[in-house]
Design a protein around this motif. Structure first.
Motif, PDB file in Angstrom:
ATOM      1  N   UNK A   1      41.636   6.957  14.620  1.00  0.00           N
ATOM      2  CA  UNK A   1      41.348   7.292  13.222  1.00  0.00           C
ATOM      3  C   UNK A   1      41.636   8.768  12.979  1.00  0.00           C
ATOM      4  N   UNK A   2      42.224   9.055  11.824  1.00  0.00           N
ATOM      5  CA  UNK A   2      42.516  10.422  11.434  1.00  0.00           C
ATOM      6  C   UNK A   2      41.249  11.069  10.864  1.00  0.00           C
ATOM      7  N   UNK A   3      40.860  12.207  11.414  1.00  0.00           N
ATOM      8  CA  UNK A   3      39.636  12.874  10.994  1.00  0.00           C
ATOM      9  C   UNK A   3      39.896  14.362  10.801  1.00  0.00           C
ATOM     10  N   UNK A   4      38.941  15.047  10.187  1.00  0.00           N
ATOM     11  CA  UNK A   4      39.040  16.479   9.910  1.00  0.00           C
ATOM     12  C   UNK A   4      37.805  17.174  10.460  1.00  0.00           C
ATOM     13  N   UNK A   5      38.039  18.226  11.214  1.00  0.00           N
ATOM     14  CA  UNK A   5      36.960  19.017  11.808  1.00  0.00           C
ATOM     15  C   UNK A   5      36.843  20.328  11.042  1.00  0.00           C
ATOM     16  N   UNK A   6      35.687  20.581  10.435  1.00  0.00           N
ATOM     17  CA  UNK A   6      35.456  21.802   9.664  1.00  0.00           C
ATOM     18  C   UNK A   6      34.946  22.895  10.603  1.00  0.00           C
ATOM     19  N   UNK A   7      35.723  23.956  10.738  1.00  0.00           N
ATOM     20  CA  UNK A   7      35.361  25.049  11.638  1.00  0.00           C
ATOM     21  C   UNK A   7      34.449  26.043  10.937  1.00  0.00           C
ATOM     22  N   UNK A   8      34.852  26.521   9.751  1.00  0.00           N
ATOM     23  CA  UNK A   8      34.025  27.466   9.023  1.00  0.00           C
ATOM     24  C   UNK A   8      34.854  28.296   8.070  1.00  0.00           C
ATOM     25  N   UNK A   9      34.238  29.196   7.328  1.00  0.00           N
ATOM     26  CA  UNK A   9      34.954  30.012   6.346  1.00  0.00           C
ATOM     27  C   UNK A   9      35.808  31.082   7.013  1.00  0.00           C
ATOM     28  N   UNK A  10      36.857  31.453   6.326  1.00  0.00           N
ATOM     29  CA  UNK A  10      37.746  32.509   6.806  1.00  0.00           C
ATOM     30  C   UNK A  10      37.107  33.874   6.540  1.00  0.00           C
ATOM     31  N   UNK A  11      37.266  34.787   7.504  1.00  0.00           N
ATOM     32  CA  UNK A  11      36.719  36.132   7.349  1.00  0.00           C
ATOM     33  C   UNK A  11      37.088  37.003   8.527  1.00  0.00           C
ATOM     34  N   UNK A  12      36.328  38.063   8.692  1.00  0.00           N
ATOM     35  CA  UNK A  12      36.600  39.022   9.763  1.00  0.00           C
ATOM     36  C   UNK A  12      35.787  38.755  11.013  1.00  0.00           C
ATOM     37  N   UNK A  13      35.119  37.610  11.070  1.00  0.00           N
ATOM     38  CA  UNK A  13      34.348  37.262  12.258  1.00  0.00           C
ATOM     39  C   UNK A  13      32.878  37.604  12.182  1.00  0.00           C
ATOM     40  N   UNK A  14      32.407  38.168  11.090  1.00  0.00           N
ATOM     41  CA  UNK A  14      30.994  38.515  10.909  1.00  0.00           C
ATOM     42  C   UNK A  14      30.391  37.644   9.808  1.00  0.00           C
ATOM     43  N   UNK A  15      29.049  37.603   9.801  1.00  0.00           N
ATOM     44  CA  UNK A  15      28.315  36.824   8.784  1.00  0.00           C
ATOM     45  C   UNK A  15      28.687  35.350   8.811  1.00  0.00           C
ATOM     46  N   UNK A  16      28.934  34.821  10.012  1.00  0.00           N
ATOM     47  CA  UNK A  16      29.242  33.403  10.132  1.00  0.00           C
ATOM     48  C   UNK A  16      30.656  33.013   9.780  1.00  0.00           C
ATOM     49  N   UNK A  17      31.526  33.974   9.502  1.00  0.00           N
ATOM     50  CA  UNK A  17      32.924  33.673   9.192  1.00  0.00           C
ATOM     51  C   UNK A  17      33.754  33.662  10.473  1.00  0.00           C
ATOM     52  N   UNK A  18      35.004  33.179  10.359  1.00  0.00           N
ATOM     53  CA  UNK A  18      35.881  33.026  11.509  1.00  0.00           C
ATOM     54  C   UNK A  18      37.219  33.694  11.212  1.00  0.00           C
ATOM     55  N   UNK A  19      37.628  34.565  12.097  1.00  0.00           N
ATOM     56  CA  UNK A  19      38.964  35.143  12.000  1.00  0.00           C
ATOM     57  C   UNK A  19      39.972  34.154  12.581  1.00  0.00           C
ATOM     58  N   UNK A  20      41.243  34.523  12.572  1.00  0.00           N
ATOM     59  CA  UNK A  20      42.268  33.638  13.120  1.00  0.00           C
ATOM     60  C   UNK A  20      42.045  33.408  14.612  1.00  0.00           C
ATOM     61  N   UNK A  21      41.705  34.469  15.351  1.00  0.00           N
ATOM     62  CA  UNK A  21      41.449  34.316  16.785  1.00  0.00           C
ATOM     63  C   UNK A  21      40.228  33.434  17.038  1.00  0.00           C
ATOM     64  N   UNK A  22      39.164  33.601  16.218  1.00  0.00           N
ATOM     65  CA  UNK A  22      37.969  32.766  16.374  1.00  0.00           C
ATOM     66  C   UNK A  22      38.279  31.310  16.071  1.00  0.00           C
ATOM     67  N   UNK A  23      39.073  31.075  15.040  1.00  0.00           N
ATOM     68  CA  UNK A  23      39.417  29.700  14.684  1.00  0.00           C
ATOM     69  C   UNK A  23      40.243  29.045  15.786  1.00  0.00           C
ATOM     70  N   UNK A  24      41.121  29.801  16.414  1.00  0.00           N
ATOM     71  CA  UNK A  24      41.908  29.233  17.518  1.00  0.00           C
ATOM     72  C   UNK A  24      41.035  28.914  18.721  1.00  0.00           C
TER      73      UNK A  24
END
Length: 291
Positions: free
Chosen positions: A114-137
């Protein structure tokens, strides 16, 4: 101008009229309206014949670029060049054209066909619960490892969220353990009853000791060196019996709070680092004169 005077019998009544510039009579004397040459054939006449609703609608059209109402902006997917199903899901802000309302890291994957989607989090600089590109990878690599183990990343994220919400402090577990002891029935010989009020009072006193030192911490945050330092403070005052009682209560509370069964208990097996408490035997009073 046409002036016509006619007298014509009518079934309803007889009349005599003067019609000026309105029409003419035919051979039989019947009146009819004359065909005028100012019919709506030219462009000016056609404009005059337009409906007023069309003119009002035309006047309401925007005349300046700032008055133009833009249509709805559709969300966009910006895929990562390294692949792996990672992409940035951008939702446009309708109230501010050209601005994004949200930027969320997501990952597409297949689980059990089954095709599914995993939500990682909001884009940001890595602070306040956000994820940068490196964090998302990095989160993408963790999700891939879970897929290799046969686990669904989305389900594991929800379970981890529930575990964190269920985490309580040591003080809360201590209060719950003490409330259980107050209503718990114990067996003394042939008698089964709740604990004596004096026993409960002593328990409350000793629970207050360990709760005052570790009450705000979680069970996993209590470290063995901190417990040893707390026990040695009783040794410095010569209260070895109180030390052992407080350590025993802390061990029981940690066992009660171990709902996941990980076995972590910083109050256990401390005898090798503490001073041995050797009690002096005291004979029981058997003679009435010794009372």
């Amino acid at each position: 101008m046409i002036v016509t005077v006619c007298s014509h019998p009518s079934p309803a009544a007889r009349f005599v009229g003067i019609f000026v510039g309105l029409g003419r009579t035919d051979v039989r004397g019947d009146f009819r309206f004359s065909e005028r040459k100012d019919r709506a054939d030219g462009p000016q006449e056609r404009r005059r014949a337009r409906k007023p609703e069309a003119d009002q609608e035309r006047r309401r059209l925007p005349r300046r670029p700032t008055q133009i109402q833009w249509g709805e902006w559709s969300p966009a997917k910006i895929s990562d060049v390294t692949g792996g199903g990672l992409y940035l899901f951008v939702t446009a802000d309708v109230s501010r054209p050209g601005h994004a309302a949200s930027k969320l890291w997501r990952m597409s994957y297949r689980f059990h066909g089954r095709q599914k989607t995993y939500s990682i989090g909001p884009y940001g600089n890595g602070s306040d619960g956000s994820f940068s590109l490196a964090d998302a990878r990095r989160e993408r690599e963790k999700a891939k490892d879970q897929l290799k183990e046969g686990k669904d990343p989305s389900t594991e994220k929800q379970l981890d969220k529930h575990r964190k919400a269920a985490v309580r402090s040591f003080g809360q577990w201590a209060d719950e353990w003490l409330a259980k002891k107050k209503v718990e029935k114990v067996k003394r010989g042939r008698i089964v009853a709740v604990r004596d009020p004096k026993t409960i009072e002593v328990l409350e006193l000793r629970v207050g000791y360990v709760k005052g030192r570790f009450g705000k911490l979680c069970r996993q945050d209590i470290k063995r060196p901190d417990v040893l330092a707390f026990m040695r403070s009783y040794e410095a005052d010569g209260k070895l019996e109180t030390r052992d009682r407080v350590r025993s209560i802390g061990e029981q509370i940690c066992d009660y709070a171990d709902v996941e069964g990980d076995g972590y208990n910083p109050f256990r097996n401390l005898n090798g680092q503490m001073i041995a408490n050797i009690s002096t035997p005291r004979p029981g009073v058997t003679e009435p004169r010794d009372v």
